[in-house]
Design an enzyme around this catalytic site. Structure first.
Site, PDB file in Angstrom:
ATOM      1  N   GLY A 254      20.221  11.396  24.620  1.00  7.44           N
ATOM      2  CA  GLY A 254      21.349  11.714  25.487  1.00  7.44           C
ATOM      3  C   GLY A 254      22.565  10.820  25.426  1.00  7.44           C
ATOM      4  N   PRO A 297      17.010   9.859  20.316  1.00 10.61           N
ATOM      5  CA  PRO A 297      18.410  10.234  20.086  1.00 10.61           C
ATOM      6  C   PRO A 297      18.556  11.412  19.127  1.00 10.61           C
ATOM      7  CG  PRO A 297      17.849   8.342  18.730  1.00 10.61           C
ATOM      8  CD  PRO A 297      16.634   8.639  19.576  1.00 10.61           C
ATOM      9  N   GLY A 298      19.518  12.262  19.402  1.00 12.93           N
ATOM     10  CA  GLY A 298      19.883  13.333  18.480  1.00 12.93           C
ATOM     11  C   GLY A 298      21.359  13.193  18.144  1.00 12.93           C
ATOM     12  N   ARG A 299      22.172  13.607  19.126  1.00  9.54           N
ATOM     13  CA  ARG A 299      23.623  13.616  18.962  1.00  9.54           C
ATOM     14  C   ARG A 299      24.185  12.314  18.373  1.00  9.54           C
ATOM     15  NH1 ARG A 299      27.147  16.745  21.825  1.00  9.54           N
ATOM     16  NH2 ARG A 299      25.522  17.298  23.309  1.00  9.54           N
ATOM     17  N   ARG A 336      30.810  24.965  19.614  1.00 17.46           N
ATOM     18  CA  ARG A 336      30.847  24.014  20.730  1.00 17.46           C
ATOM     19  C   ARG A 336      31.975  24.298  21.717  1.00 17.46           C
ATOM     20  NH1 ARG A 336      31.820  19.080  20.037  1.00 17.46           N
ATOM     21  NH2 ARG A 336      30.476  18.358  21.717  1.00 17.46           N
ATOM     22  N   TYR A 340      30.949  25.183  25.468  1.00 17.47           N
ATOM     23  CA  TYR A 340      31.015  24.124  26.484  1.00 17.47           C
ATOM     24  C   TYR A 340      32.423  23.871  27.015  1.00 17.47           C
ATOM     25  CZ  TYR A 340      26.506  22.905  24.285  1.00 17.47           C
ATOM     26  OH  TYR A 340      25.244  22.917  23.777  1.00 17.47           O
ATOM     27  N   CYS A 369      36.326  37.894  15.184  1.00 17.74           N
ATOM     28  CA  CYS A 369      36.877  38.899  16.091  1.00 17.74           C
ATOM     29  C   CYS A 369      36.466  38.613  17.524  1.00 17.74           C
ATOM     30  CB  CYS A 369      36.413  40.282  15.685  1.00 17.74           C
ATOM     31  SG  CYS A 369      36.996  40.689  14.062  1.00 17.74           S
ATOM     32  N   GLU A 370      37.132  37.614  18.103  1.00 19.62           N
ATOM     33  CA  GLU A 370      36.792  37.185  19.450  1.00 19.62           C
ATOM     34  C   GLU A 370      37.887  36.202  19.848  1.00 19.62           C
ATOM     35  OE1 GLU A 370      33.427  36.854  21.384  1.00 19.62           O
ATOM     36  OE2 GLU A 370      34.586  35.550  22.704  1.00 19.62           O
ATOM     37  N   TYR A 398      24.925  19.503  16.851  1.00 17.69           N
ATOM     38  CA  TYR A 398      24.958  20.767  17.594  1.00 17.69           C
ATOM     39  C   TYR A 398      26.051  21.706  17.093  1.00 17.69           C
ATOM     40  CZ  TYR A 398      21.804  18.117  20.536  1.00 17.69           C
ATOM     41  OH  TYR A 398      20.737  17.359  20.975  1.00 17.69           O
TER      42      TYR A 398
HETATM   43  C1  LIG Z   1      17.801  17.443  22.985  1.00 21.62           C
HETATM   44  C2  LIG Z   1      16.779  16.455  23.296  1.00 21.62           C
HETATM   45  C3  LIG Z   1      16.968  15.125  22.903  1.00 21.62           C
HETATM   46  C4  LIG Z   1      18.204  14.634  22.182  1.00 21.62           C
HETATM   47  O1  LIG Z   1      19.340  14.635  22.983  1.00 21.62           O
HETATM   48  P1  LIG Z   1      20.703  14.043  22.416  1.00 21.62           P
HETATM   49  O2  LIG Z   1      21.677  14.195  23.509  1.00 21.62           O
HETATM   50  O3  LIG Z   1      21.064  14.851  21.227  1.00 21.62           O
HETATM   51  O4  LIG Z   1      20.474  12.610  22.080  1.00 21.62           O
HETATM   52  C5  LIG Z   1      15.948  14.229  23.180  1.00 21.62           C
HETATM   53  N1  LIG Z   1      14.827  14.611  23.840  1.00 21.62           N
HETATM   54  C6  LIG Z   1      14.621  15.876  24.231  1.00 21.62           C
HETATM   55  C7  LIG Z   1      13.380  16.237  24.922  1.00 21.62           C
HETATM   56  C8  LIG Z   1      15.594  16.841  23.992  1.00 21.62           C
HETATM   57  O5  LIG Z   1      15.383  18.095  24.385  1.00 21.62           O
END
Ligand SMILES: *Cc1c(COP(=O)(O)O)cnc(C)c1O
Length: 440
Positions: A254, A297-299, A336, A340, A369-370, A398
């Site tokens: 997150g 972490p992802g984002r 995105r 959002y 087309c939007e 994302y």
């Molecule tokens: C999406 C998700 C993450 C990663 O979130 P980021 O905001 O991309 O860091 C981590 N844990 C769980 C369970 C998620 O669903």
């Protein structure tokens, strides 16, 4: 003669970003204008050095403060075989959310004991596979799933975490708030006791600890601290009540990313410092053995490392109202902004004239087309012309995994760049791909 300016938006691009003598944007030693020519546009370009640096930053910043930390990349932010391979090489775990992601992890040979599986509605099929492959943790999200897993596990011993919804507001976009009470994710406070009692009573479950994930794109550390407080206090309560020792705590992902020049979240080190101090303090106060920690972490790993290149097409000026600059991609490759709104604002530069002065206020629209097909609402850019290459920063997270074939768009190619070389890691779709699954 045009005056050369250091473009302040360069800080939004991957760490190897530089500008060459032609005033072109260069990433990983590759001229992005040349990349656009070679691979076509839209093109997604990822800086391999930046990706690896972000993996290492997490490992270092959490690891040096708390050696019992595992960093588990959340591939839903950017899911490709090459990325999963890179993550494996960097020694991160994997935090999958579907059988599909589990399948990709298997296909690239990712060690299954380093895979963890949250998700709020796992199918029996998905649970069976997770059990069969002996993955690291199944992160149980709710009571029905717990019951289903106990049946499916049979005589096997399955390691689980219980995902607690801590009822914390992370102050981010509501679509990305996953730990508030009104959320489909996680065990509601009123079900924690039943979940723990049921899980502990099941001889085929090994309850390793607790999990929470409160949201995505966070700029503040306080919501993490509140969630940690709630979960550790509950762990202490369960220790008293059941003699249960929490061995692992997962705090989800997150941490927010800098998408625009004037909004910068604190660095990973700041979050790590506050989070680790809080875990240590609370464990001391509550007389808990400090658990192993998982961070997901992802984002933050991929957002800034990835950018998108588009070719400018039609420019439509509506006097006194707005100028639309349309590019050859749009919401089919990055949804995105439509999804959002302003929360997801990204910025761009002209890759073939990085240092030109920003003189025109334009809206960057796609070709679909939007009317909601907008990539950037109102941004100052140099005077544009058809054929210019637009480089959109912060496109690494994302965007790619949410791509669609709306309007039968062909999904873009993706390259990794490093040391002046570009490596195709996903080819552009072809017309054949569009009809491959059709039956007449
Ligand atoms: C999406 C998700 C993450 C990663 O979130 P980021 O905001 O991309 O860091 C981590 N844990 C769980 C369970 C998620 O669903």
């Amino acid at each position: 003669m045009t005056e050369k300016l250091e473009n302040p938006r360069l800080i939004l691009f991957p760490q190897t970003a530089e500008v060459n003598a032609k005033d072109h944007l260069v990433i990983g030693g590759c001229d992005t204008v040349a990349l656009a020519e070679e691979f076509g546009t839209p093109l997604y370009v990822f800086d391999e050095v930046d990706l690896r640096a972000r993996c290492r930053e997490y490992k270092t910043e959490f690891g040096k403060r708390y050696p019992k930390t595992t960093i588990s990349y959340s591939p839903k932010a950017f899911t490709t075989s090459a990325m999963l391979k890179l993550v494996e090489e960097e020694g991160l775990d994997l935090d999958i959310v579907t059988g599909g992601e589990l399948g990709i992890a298997r296909a690239v040979g990712f060690p299954m004991e380093r895979v963890h599986f949250p998700d709020n509605n796992k199918s029996a099929e998905e649970l069976k596979l997770a059990v069969k492959y002996n993955i690291g943790h199944i992160v149980v999200d709710n009571l029905p799933e717990l019951d289903m897993l106990i049946k499916i596990a049979g005589r096997k011993k399955v390691r689980i975490l219980l995902r607690l919804n801590p009822g914390v507001d992370p102050h981010t976009h509501k679509y990305n708030s996953t730990g508030i009470v009104d959320s489909k994710f996680g065990l509601t406070r009123t079900t924690w006791d039943e979940a723990v009692a049921t899980a502990l009573a099941a001889s085929n479950l090994d309850v390793d600890g607790f999990h929470f994930h409160i949201g995505s794109g966070l700029f503040e550390v306080e919501p993490y601290l509140s969630a940690i407080d709630a979960v550790l206090e509950y762990a202490a309560e369960m220790k008293k009540k059941h003699g249960f020792e929490m061995r692992t705590l997962s705090i989800g992902g997150g941490i927010g990313v800098q998408y625009t020049v004037d909004t910068a979240p604190p660095p990973v080190a700041y979050f790590a410092e506050a989070i680790i101090n809080n875990i240590k303090d609370q464990c001391r106060r509550l007389k808990l053995t400090p658990p192993k920690l998982i961070v997901e972490p992802g984002r933050k790993i991929v957002a800034k490392a990835g950018m998108a290149l588009y070719t400018v097409g039609v420019i439509k000026e509506i006097p006194g109202i707005r100028t639309y600059v349309s590019v050859d991609g749009g919401m089919s490759d990055n949804i995105r902004q439509p999804m959002y709104g302003d929360w997801a604002r990204q910025e761009a530069i002209i890759a073939d004239r990085v240092s030109a002065r920003n003189t025109d206020k334009v809206t960057i629209s796609g070709k679909l087309c939007e009317s909601g097909d907008i990539l950037i609402k109102e941004i100052m850019l140099p005077a544009l012309k058809a054929g210019d290459i637009l480089a959109m920063a912060g496109s690494g997270a994302y965007a790619v995994p949410m791509q669609s074939n709306y309007n039968s768009m062909l999904r873009p190619a993706i390259v990794f760049v490093k040391d002046g070389k570009a490596r195709l890691i996903r080819r552009r779709e072809t017309l054949d791909d569009l009809t491959r699954r059709d039956v007449i």
